[in-house]
Scaffold this motif. Structure first.
Motif, PDB file in Angstrom:
ATOM      1  N   TYR A   1       0.835  -1.203   0.000  1.00  0.00           N
ATOM      2  CA  TYR A   1       0.000   0.000   0.000  1.00  0.00           C
ATOM      3  C   TYR A   1       0.872   1.256   0.000  1.00  0.00           C
ATOM      4  CZ  TYR A   1      -4.701  -1.984   0.473  1.00  0.00           C
ATOM      5  OH  TYR A   1      -5.899  -2.616   0.231  1.00  0.00           O
ATOM      6  N   ALA A   2       1.914   1.260   0.827  1.00  0.00           N
ATOM      7  CA  ALA A   2       2.782   2.439   0.893  1.00  0.00           C
ATOM      8  C   ALA A   2       3.467   2.690  -0.440  1.00  0.00           C
ATOM      9  CB  ALA A   2       3.813   2.260   2.003  1.00  0.00           C
ATOM     10  N   GLU A   3       3.957   1.640  -1.088  1.00  0.00           N
ATOM     11  CA  GLU A   3       4.663   1.816  -2.362  1.00  0.00           C
ATOM     12  C   GLU A   3       3.704   2.224  -3.478  1.00  0.00           C
ATOM     13  OE1 GLU A   3       7.116  -1.515  -3.350  1.00  0.00           O
ATOM     14  OE2 GLU A   3       8.059  -1.563  -1.363  1.00  0.00           O
ATOM     15  N   THR A   4       2.487   1.714  -3.451  1.00  0.00           N
ATOM     16  CA  THR A   4       1.517   2.099  -4.482  1.00  0.00           C
ATOM     17  C   THR A   4       1.106   3.555  -4.311  1.00  0.00           C
ATOM     18  OG1 THR A   4       0.726  -0.190  -4.568  1.00  0.00           O
ATOM     19  CG2 THR A   4      -0.659   1.498  -5.584  1.00  0.00           C
ATOM     20  N   LEU A   5       0.903   3.984  -3.076  1.00  0.00           N
ATOM     21  CA  LEU A   5       0.589   5.394  -2.836  1.00  0.00           C
ATOM     22  C   LEU A   5       1.740   6.294  -3.261  1.00  0.00           C
ATOM     23  CD1 LEU A   5      -1.207   5.098   0.618  1.00  0.00           C
ATOM     24  CD2 LEU A   5      -2.278   5.640  -1.574  1.00  0.00           C
TER      25      LEU A   5
ATOM     26  N   GLN B   1     -12.454   1.288  -1.426  1.00  0.00           N
ATOM     27  CA  GLN B   1     -11.884   2.365  -2.235  1.00  0.00           C
ATOM     28  C   GLN B   1     -11.881   3.721  -1.536  1.00  0.00           C
ATOM     29  OE1 GLN B   1     -12.852   2.290  -6.586  1.00  0.00           O
ATOM     30  NE2 GLN B   1     -14.331   0.748  -5.961  1.00  0.00           N
ATOM     31  N   MET B   2     -12.881   3.991  -0.734  1.00  0.00           N
ATOM     32  CA  MET B   2     -12.986   5.339  -0.179  1.00  0.00           C
ATOM     33  C   MET B   2     -11.859   5.679   0.800  1.00  0.00           C
ATOM     34  SD  MET B   2     -15.341   6.239  -2.084  1.00  0.00           S
ATOM     35  CE  MET B   2     -15.633   7.898  -1.488  1.00  0.00           C
ATOM     36  N   PRO B   3     -11.444   4.777   1.702  1.00  0.00           N
ATOM     37  CA  PRO B   3     -10.262   5.098   2.518  1.00  0.00           C
ATOM     38  C   PRO B   3      -9.007   5.310   1.680  1.00  0.00           C
ATOM     39  CG  PRO B   3     -11.479   3.278   3.488  1.00  0.00           C
ATOM     40  CD  PRO B   3     -12.083   3.524   2.133  1.00  0.00           C
TER      41      PRO B   3
ATOM     42  N   ALA C   1      -6.652   8.646   1.353  1.00  0.00           N
ATOM     43  CA  ALA C   1      -5.200   8.643   1.509  1.00  0.00           C
ATOM     44  C   ALA C   1      -4.509   9.319   0.326  1.00  0.00           C
ATOM     45  CB  ALA C   1      -4.693   7.206   1.664  1.00  0.00           C
ATOM     46  N   ILE C   2      -4.996   9.047  -0.879  1.00  0.00           N
ATOM     47  CA  ILE C   2      -4.433   9.694  -2.072  1.00  0.00           C
ATOM     48  C   ILE C   2      -4.685  11.200  -2.015  1.00  0.00           C
ATOM     49  CG2 ILE C   2      -4.590   9.868  -4.584  1.00  0.00           C
ATOM     50  CD1 ILE C   2      -5.374   6.869  -4.579  1.00  0.00           C
ATOM     51  N   ALA C   3      -5.861  11.574  -1.546  1.00  0.00           N
ATOM     52  CA  ALA C   3      -6.225  12.997  -1.494  1.00  0.00           C
ATOM     53  C   ALA C   3      -5.225  13.799  -0.674  1.00  0.00           C
ATOM     54  CB  ALA C   3      -7.629  13.157  -0.920  1.00  0.00           C
ATOM     55  N   VAL C   4      -4.800  13.254   0.461  1.00  0.00           N
ATOM     56  CA  VAL C   4      -3.896  14.023   1.325  1.00  0.00           C
ATOM     57  C   VAL C   4      -2.436  13.869   0.915  1.00  0.00           C
ATOM     58  CG1 VAL C   4      -5.494  13.951   3.257  1.00  0.00           C
ATOM     59  CG2 VAL C   4      -3.741  12.182   3.062  1.00  0.00           C
TER      60      VAL C   4
ATOM     61  N   VAL D   1     -14.038  12.981   0.774  1.00  0.00           N
ATOM     62  CA  VAL D   1     -12.865  12.868  -0.093  1.00  0.00           C
ATOM     63  C   VAL D   1     -12.740  14.103  -0.974  1.00  0.00           C
ATOM     64  CG1 VAL D   1     -11.786  11.552  -1.955  1.00  0.00           C
ATOM     65  CG2 VAL D   1     -12.876  10.341  -0.064  1.00  0.00           C
ATOM     66  N   ASP D   2     -13.864  14.621  -1.453  1.00  0.00           N
ATOM     67  CA  ASP D   2     -13.825  15.827  -2.278  1.00  0.00           C
ATOM     68  C   ASP D   2     -13.258  17.003  -1.495  1.00  0.00           C
ATOM     69  OD1 ASP D   2     -14.432  16.633  -4.991  1.00  0.00           O
ATOM     70  OD2 ASP D   2     -15.896  18.007  -4.119  1.00  0.00           O
ATOM     71  N   ILE D   3     -13.604  17.089  -0.225  1.00  0.00           N
ATOM     72  CA  ILE D   3     -13.076  18.161   0.627  1.00  0.00           C
ATOM     73  C   ILE D   3     -11.586  17.954   0.871  1.00  0.00           C
ATOM     74  CG2 ILE D   3     -13.155  19.135   2.957  1.00  0.00           C
ATOM     75  CD1 ILE D   3     -16.205  18.408   2.887  1.00  0.00           C
ATOM     76  N   LEU D   4     -11.189  16.752   1.241  1.00  0.00           N
ATOM     77  CA  LEU D   4      -9.780  16.467   1.512  1.00  0.00           C
ATOM     78  C   LEU D   4      -8.901  16.733   0.297  1.00  0.00           C
ATOM     79  CD1 LEU D   4     -10.141  13.135   3.519  1.00  0.00           C
ATOM     80  CD2 LEU D   4      -9.292  15.308   4.413  1.00  0.00           C
ATOM     81  N   SER D   5      -9.449  16.508  -0.889  1.00  0.00           N
ATOM     82  CA  SER D   5      -8.681  16.676  -2.122  1.00  0.00           C
ATOM     83  C   SER D   5      -8.796  18.071  -2.714  1.00  0.00           C
ATOM     84  CB  SER D   5      -9.139  15.649  -3.165  1.00  0.00           C
ATOM     85  OG  SER D   5     -10.491  15.895  -3.547  1.00  0.00           O
TER      86      SER D   5
END
Length: 343
Positions: A32-36, A66-68, A72-75, A104-108
């Motif tokens: 997960y860390a490497e994909t992010l 998917q939402m978590p 994570a991608i958003a931040v 997610v829209d807010i975080l991104s």
């Protein structure tokens, strides 16, 4: 349609699923860390979108949440748009998904896009305590509920599958009137939903019949077919300086992926992917394209001449293949291919 010598202007996206097959198993926290990290790096070399995928109860850990991951991608990123391709929408409570998507829209900062599909594996519905035969009705209602909530309505809704009293999304999404909604799938029901409920249609591979159905459905609804928005692409297109070497490195991983899809779809009565016994069967299928930059430009140009698309995406990292080993191929794509479709 673009002429033979004209390249369409396209956005380009990654497509990831966080799979960890038993034969190539590594710690999930590392994967997960490497994909992010790969996604954040890809943003910096020019990729426009990242699309997430979903399945449940799979031995290789195919991402069920998917939402978590989107959060994570958003931040971790600043520009790349974050989409789902696709959430299996009938499996969700639509009010909660609307709240999660808004968050997610807010975080991104307004970069979230919802792609939704029907789902086809009966065992996933059974495992979640849902009735497989109700999925079409649940999806239709959920699409309407999410759209109306995201557009700011305080919603009372009484349907066959959902009964809601006075729901509203607070805090609301950043994007106005709401985040984009895409609908995926290949059956006529999917293209009908895309035309009726969505802002566009999302699919993969040779989707011309479905694309034609989508345009026809838009026309039947009195919508301008010229406004059709489509996201699609090859199942696999990897850019390499040594295509033959890279093809042989990736082939066992892609063969594993395609054969699982073939089984799942075969069990549900679909034949979108054939079962393949060897990597040579995979080569003959043409599903794994590994090509030089020049050849990749030709492949994308040909694809976009047959299906009028605005955004192109393809699988990014085969199951079990280290994300870091994809960097050279992703960078070649970004520097040698994507500029030909930016003008």
């Amino acid at each position: 349609m673009p002429t033979a010598t004209q390249n369409p202007r396209l956005r380009f996206g990654l497509w990831v699923d966080f799979r960890n097959p038993p034969q190539w198993r590594r710690p999930y926290k590392d994967l997960y860390a490497e994909t992010l990290e790969m996604i954040a790096w890809a943003e910096n070399v020019g990729y426009d979108d990242v699309w997430l995928s979903e399945h449940h109860f799979v031995d290789d850990g195919y991402s069920p949440a998917q939402m978590p991951i989107a959060a994570a991608i958003a931040v971790k990123t600043k520009k790349i748009r974050i989409g789902t391709s696709v959430v299996l929408l009938p499996m969700y409570d639509p009010v909660r998904l609307a709240e999660d998507g808004a968050t997610v829209d807010i975080l991104s900062g307004g970069r979230f896009e919802l792609g939704a599909g029907l789902g086809y594996r009966a065992g996933e519905f059974e495992g979640l305590g849902l009735k497989y035969k109700e999925r079409a009705g649940r999806m239709n209602e959920a699409l309407e509920i999410i759209r109306r909530l995201w557009e700011g309505e305080t919603l009372t809704f009484h349907g066959k599958h959902f009964n809601i009293e006075g729901a509203r999304v607070t805090p609301e999404p950043v994007q106005k009137p709401r985040p984009p909604i895409w609908v995926g799938g290949f059956a006529k029901g999917a293209t009908r939903r895309a035309a009726r409920y969505g802002d566009g249609y999302i699919a993969i591979n040779e989707v011309r019949p479905a694309y034609d159905n989508y345009v026809a459905e838009l026309h039947a609804l009195g919508k301008d077919p010229a406004s059709a928005h489509v996201i699609a692409g090859h199942v696999w297109l990897v850019v390499a300086n040594d295509p033959d070497k890279t093809w042989h490195e990736l082939a066992p991983h892609v063969l594993y992926q395609i054969n699982l899809y073939a089984k799942w779809m075969g069990d549900s009565g679909q034949d979108f992917f054939p079962h393949m016994n060897t990597v040579e069967d995979l080569r003959k299928s043409g599903l794994l394209n590994v090509a030089t930059p020049a050849r990749s430009i030709e492949l994308i140009r040909d694809y976009a001449s047959r299906i009028r698309i605005e955004r192109y995406y393809t699988w990014t990292c085969p199951p079990g293949y280290p994300p870091k080993k994809m960097y050279e191929h992703l960078e070649l794509f970004a520097t040698k291919v994507m500029p030909h479709f930016r003008g």
